[in-house]
Design an enzyme around this catalytic site. Structure first.
Site, short mmCIF file in Angstrom:
data_model
loop_
_atom_site.label_atom_id
_atom_site.label_comp_id
_atom_site.label_asym_id
_atom_site.label_seq_id
_atom_site.Cartn_x
_atom_site.Cartn_y
_atom_site.Cartn_z
N CYS A 1 56.72 47.18 24.60
CA CYS A 1 56.62 47.42 23.19
C CYS A 1 57.15 48.77 22.70
O CYS A 1 57.87 48.83 21.58
CB CYS A 1 55.31 47.12 22.66
N HIS B 1 48.80 48.51 22.35
CA HIS B 1 50.32 47.63 21.85
C HIS B 1 50.92 48.15 20.50
O HIS B 1 49.75 48.41 19.52
CB HIS B 1 50.20 46.16 21.89
N HIS C 1 57.66 42.93 17.44
CA HIS C 1 57.33 43.49 18.62
C HIS C 1 57.87 42.79 19.74
O HIS C 1 58.30 41.53 19.89
CB HIS C 1 55.91 43.67 18.48
#
Length: 154
Positions: A63, A114, A126
């Site tokens: 990410c 995340h 993402h």
């Protein structure tokens, strides 16, 4: 006399247009102007690229690796490499004030974070561990329940 009013009318119209254009082109102090679609083109380029822990390129992204590449390509801006560093960067933004390019953060495990890039209309892009680079909705129950904060990088 009729020509005078015609010329006066044209002059007033031109002045109004020039003033309107100056207002349209002036930067707003409270809201930086960002080129439309900059992150959209990055998303189109990398959509579906697989997830790879530590990845920072076409072979795969994690990410924060995706965020780094996206900011370099969309804004020519370098960011810290890890999610833990990114969440300390910029300024906290309330969820109801999100703008394109803001970073959104989620707690996905006891010690796992995340992150993604907000692209407007309640969506973010993402690098998903299961689907690679995708667009997701903040309204999705999974993400809504794990959302912790957003940050604006200047």
């Amino acid at each position: 006399m009729r020509n005078f009013f015609l010329l006066l009318s044209i002059a007033v119209s031109l002045t109004a247009c020039a003033n309107f254009q100056a207002l349209e082109n002036s930067p707003k102090a409270s809201q930086p102007v960002m080129a439309q679609g900059t992150f959209d083109s990055v998303y189109e380029k990398y959509q579906g690229t697989p997830y790879r822990y530590g990845g920072t390129g076409k072979g795969g992204f994690d990410c924060s690796g995706f965020i780094n590449v996206a900011f370099l390509e969309a804004r020519n801006q370098s960011l810290p490499r890890t999610t833990e560093q990114l969440i300390k960067s910029g300024q906290v933004v309330r969820r109801d004030q999100l703008r394109e390019g803001d970073l959104v953060f989620f707690k996905t495990g006891a010690k796992q974070l995340h992150a993604g890039i907000y692209v407007g209309q309640n969506a973010f892009i993402h690098a998903s561990t299961s689907k690679g680079v995708i667009e997701s909705s903040l309204a999705n129950d999974y993400w809504a329940n794990r959302y912790i904060q957003a940050r604006r990088i200047n």
